[in-house]
Design a protein around this motif. Structure first.
Motif, PDB file in Angstrom:
ATOM      1  N   ALA A  87       0.821  -1.279   0.043  1.00  0.00           N
ATOM      2  CA  ALA A  87       0.068  -0.099   0.029  1.00  0.00           C
ATOM      3  C   ALA A  87       0.939   1.286  -0.108  1.00  0.00           C
ATOM      4  O   ALA A  87       1.985   1.188   0.688  1.00  0.00           O
ATOM      5  CB  ALA A  87      -0.720  -0.234   1.076  1.00  0.00           C
ATOM      6  N   PHE A  88       0.079   2.225  -0.495  1.00  0.00           N
ATOM      7  CA  PHE A  88       0.923   3.775  -0.573  1.00  0.00           C
ATOM      8  C   PHE A  88      -0.175   4.651  -0.013  1.00  0.00           C
ATOM      9  O   PHE A  88      -1.378   4.578  -0.365  1.00  0.00           O
ATOM     10  CB  PHE A  88       1.389   3.867  -2.113  1.00  0.00           C
ATOM     11  N   LEU A  89       0.473   5.489   0.476  1.00  0.00           N
ATOM     12  CA  LEU A  89      -0.488   6.554   1.284  1.00  0.00           C
ATOM     13  C   LEU A  89       0.218   7.875   1.340  1.00  0.00           C
ATOM     14  O   LEU A  89       1.284   8.132   1.236  1.00  0.00           O
ATOM     15  CB  LEU A  89      -0.597   6.073   2.861  1.00  0.00           C
ATOM     16  N   ASP A  90      -0.634   8.818   0.950  1.00  0.00           N
ATOM     17  CA  ASP A  90      -0.147  10.115   0.576  1.00  0.00           C
ATOM     18  C   ASP A  90      -1.074  11.021   1.414  1.00  0.00           C
ATOM     19  O   ASP A  90      -2.406  11.504   0.907  1.00  0.00           O
ATOM     20  CB  ASP A  90      -0.170  10.390  -0.976  1.00  0.00           C
ATOM     21  N   TYR A  91      -0.491  11.445   2.502  1.00  0.00           N
ATOM     22  CA  TYR A  91      -1.290  12.684   3.051  1.00  0.00           C
ATOM     23  C   TYR A  91      -0.474  13.979   3.082  1.00  0.00           C
ATOM     24  O   TYR A  91      -0.749  14.884   4.006  1.00  0.00           O
ATOM     25  CB  TYR A  91      -1.372  12.351   4.676  1.00  0.00           C
ATOM     26  N   ALA A 107       4.079  11.251   2.412  1.00  0.00           N
ATOM     27  CA  ALA A 107       3.900  10.147   1.508  1.00  0.00           C
ATOM     28  C   ALA A 107       4.640   8.860   1.739  1.00  0.00           C
ATOM     29  O   ALA A 107       6.005   8.815   1.860  1.00  0.00           O
ATOM     30  CB  ALA A 107       3.832  10.693   0.148  1.00  0.00           C
ATOM     31  N   GLY A 108       4.039   7.772   1.634  1.00  0.00           N
ATOM     32  CA  GLY A 108       4.891   6.557   1.867  1.00  0.00           C
ATOM     33  C   GLY A 108       4.035   5.195   2.106  1.00  0.00           C
ATOM     34  O   GLY A 108       2.973   5.254   1.700  1.00  0.00           O
ATOM     35  N   THR A 109       4.803   4.347   2.867  1.00  0.00           N
ATOM     36  CA  THR A 109       4.399   2.961   2.797  1.00  0.00           C
ATOM     37  C   THR A 109       3.531   3.063   3.996  1.00  0.00           C
ATOM     38  O   THR A 109       3.559   4.048   4.808  1.00  0.00           O
ATOM     39  CB  THR A 109       5.615   1.878   2.953  1.00  0.00           C
ATOM     40  N   LEU A 110       2.743   2.016   4.231  1.00  0.00           N
ATOM     41  CA  LEU A 110       1.958   2.075   5.534  1.00  0.00           C
ATOM     42  C   LEU A 110       3.150   1.868   6.871  1.00  0.00           C
ATOM     43  O   LEU A 110       2.831   2.693   7.748  1.00  0.00           O
ATOM     44  CB  LEU A 110       1.132   0.695   5.784  1.00  0.00           C
ATOM     45  N   TYR A 116     -10.999  11.529   1.299  1.00  0.00           N
ATOM     46  CA  TYR A 116     -10.066  10.239   0.923  1.00  0.00           C
ATOM     47  C   TYR A 116     -10.318   9.612  -0.561  1.00  0.00           C
ATOM     48  O   TYR A 116     -11.552   9.348  -0.990  1.00  0.00           O
ATOM     49  CB  TYR A 116     -10.305   9.089   2.123  1.00  0.00           C
ATOM     50  N   VAL A 117      -9.149   9.672  -1.211  1.00  0.00           N
ATOM     51  CA  VAL A 117      -9.290   9.069  -2.636  1.00  0.00           C
ATOM     52  C   VAL A 117      -8.750   7.692  -2.642  1.00  0.00           C
ATOM     53  O   VAL A 117      -7.513   7.718  -2.236  1.00  0.00           O
ATOM     54  CB  VAL A 117      -8.667  10.047  -3.588  1.00  0.00           C
ATOM     55  N   ASP A 118      -9.399   6.579  -2.826  1.00  0.00           N
ATOM     56  CA  ASP A 118      -8.799   5.218  -2.491  1.00  0.00           C
ATOM     57  C   ASP A 118      -8.926   4.444  -3.640  1.00  0.00           C
ATOM     58  O   ASP A 118      -9.563   4.554  -4.353  1.00  0.00           O
ATOM     59  CB  ASP A 118      -9.590   4.669  -1.339  1.00  0.00           C
ATOM     60  N   GLU A 119      -8.015   3.548  -3.595  1.00  0.00           N
ATOM     61  CA  GLU A 119      -7.868   2.338  -4.490  1.00  0.00           C
ATOM     62  C   GLU A 119      -8.180   1.290  -3.582  1.00  0.00           C
ATOM     63  O   GLU A 119      -7.123   1.051  -2.812  1.00  0.00           O
ATOM     64  CB  GLU A 119      -6.797   2.230  -5.406  1.00  0.00           C
ATOM     65  N   PHE A 165      -7.144  -1.323   1.569  1.00  0.00           N
ATOM     66  CA  PHE A 165      -6.804  -0.190   0.717  1.00  0.00           C
ATOM     67  C   PHE A 165      -5.383  -0.595   0.258  1.00  0.00           C
ATOM     68  O   PHE A 165      -4.271  -1.093   0.861  1.00  0.00           O
ATOM     69  CB  PHE A 165      -6.493   0.977   2.060  1.00  0.00           C
ATOM     70  N   ALA A 166      -5.153  -0.310  -1.200  1.00  0.00           N
ATOM     71  CA  ALA A 166      -4.010  -0.383  -1.754  1.00  0.00           C
ATOM     72  C   ALA A 166      -3.415   1.032  -1.926  1.00  0.00           C
ATOM     73  O   ALA A 166      -2.096   1.123  -2.066  1.00  0.00           O
ATOM     74  CB  ALA A 166      -4.330  -0.874  -3.185  1.00  0.00           C
ATOM     75  N   ARG A 167      -4.139   1.991  -1.792  1.00  0.00           N
ATOM     76  CA  ARG A 167      -3.553   3.340  -2.238  1.00  0.00           C
ATOM     77  C   ARG A 167      -4.755   4.318  -1.313  1.00  0.00           C
ATOM     78  O   ARG A 167      -5.899   4.348  -1.907  1.00  0.00           O
ATOM     79  CB  ARG A 167      -3.360   3.711  -3.472  1.00  0.00           C
ATOM     80  N   ARG A 168      -4.230   5.282  -0.562  1.00  0.00           N
ATOM     81  CA  ARG A 168      -5.171   6.100   0.021  1.00  0.00           C
ATOM     82  C   ARG A 168      -4.262   7.556  -0.097  1.00  0.00           C
ATOM     83  O   ARG A 168      -3.152   7.620   0.382  1.00  0.00           O
ATOM     84  CB  ARG A 168      -5.214   5.699   1.451  1.00  0.00           C
ATOM     85  N   VAL A 169      -5.158   8.337  -0.651  1.00  0.00           N
ATOM     86  CA  VAL A 169      -4.642   9.915  -0.809  1.00  0.00           C
ATOM     87  C   VAL A 169      -5.646  10.786  -0.274  1.00  0.00           C
ATOM     88  O   VAL A 169      -6.698  10.659  -0.507  1.00  0.00           O
ATOM     89  CB  VAL A 169      -4.496  10.219  -2.230  1.00  0.00           C
TER      90      VAL A 169
END
Length: 192
Positions: free
Chosen positions: A90-94, A101-104, A163-166, A176-180
């Motif tokens: 997963a990648f997260l961008d806050y 932005a980074g990994t869990l 939250y824009v999620d994949e 969650f695979a991607r959370r922005v």
């Protein structure tokens, strides 16, 4: 057994004089039938109002639970609990809200360092839109979040964001695979 509703209770002291009568079983059944009829009509009216409004699918309900579990973990400071909600890659961008932005694991370390400065938070999420056009095992969602964060007894910082999620299905469950985060607005009571 449920307690009787107030409007079903008859107070014998309301009646005065020699004509006072107690409620018979037949009278009670008749009043109950009348009340049930009223409830049935109300239920039918509500169904007519909601006719055409689609109910969430089981898949959508699973996503709502995932969103709620995320909020619960963040607000309870359960950083380890987040692991079960995300894919391994997963990648997260806050960054839009001042985060990283980074990994869990990187986010968990960041949360553990930064979020304790707030006495509390409450992620209020809703109005989720679903895009299922990418196949049965990939889902895109966009969710509104209002997040008040308490700094001290007189100071609260509010953030409105999306939250824009994949989401990806892993072993039969959505993760969650991607959370922005996309920030919309902020309001800080210390400025007032």
């Amino acid at each position: 057994m449920d307690e009787p509703r107030e409007d079903f209770v008859i107070d014998p002291e309301e009646e005065t004089g020699s004509a006072a009568m107690s409620l018979t079983a037949r009278d009670a059944r008749q009043r109950a039938r009348q009340k049930m009829g009223d409830l049935r009509r109300l239920s039918q009216e509500l169904c007519a109002i909601m006719d055409g409004i689609p109910l969430p699918t089981p898949e959508e309900l699973e996503v709502y639970v995932l969103l709620a579990r995320y909020s619960w973990c963040i607000d309870r400071r359960d950083w380890d609990g987040l692991t079960a909600l995300f894919t391994d890659d997963a990648f997260l961008d806050y960054t839009s809200t001042g985060g990283i932005a980074g990994t869990l694991p990187e986010q968990q370390a960041y949360f553990a360092k930064v979020l304790p400065m707030f006495k509390g938070s409450q992620h209020l999420s809703g109005t989720t839109t679903f895009d299922v056009s990418d196949g049965p095992d990939l889902l895109r969602t966009r969710t509104i979040c209002l997040n008040p964060m308490v700094c001290d007894d007189t100071d609260t910082y509010f953030v409105g964001l999306w939250y824009v999620d994949e989401l990806r299905r892993v072993d039969g469950s959505w993760r969650f695979a991607r959370r922005v985060e996309e920030q919309s607005w902020t309001f800080h009571t210390a400025h007032r």
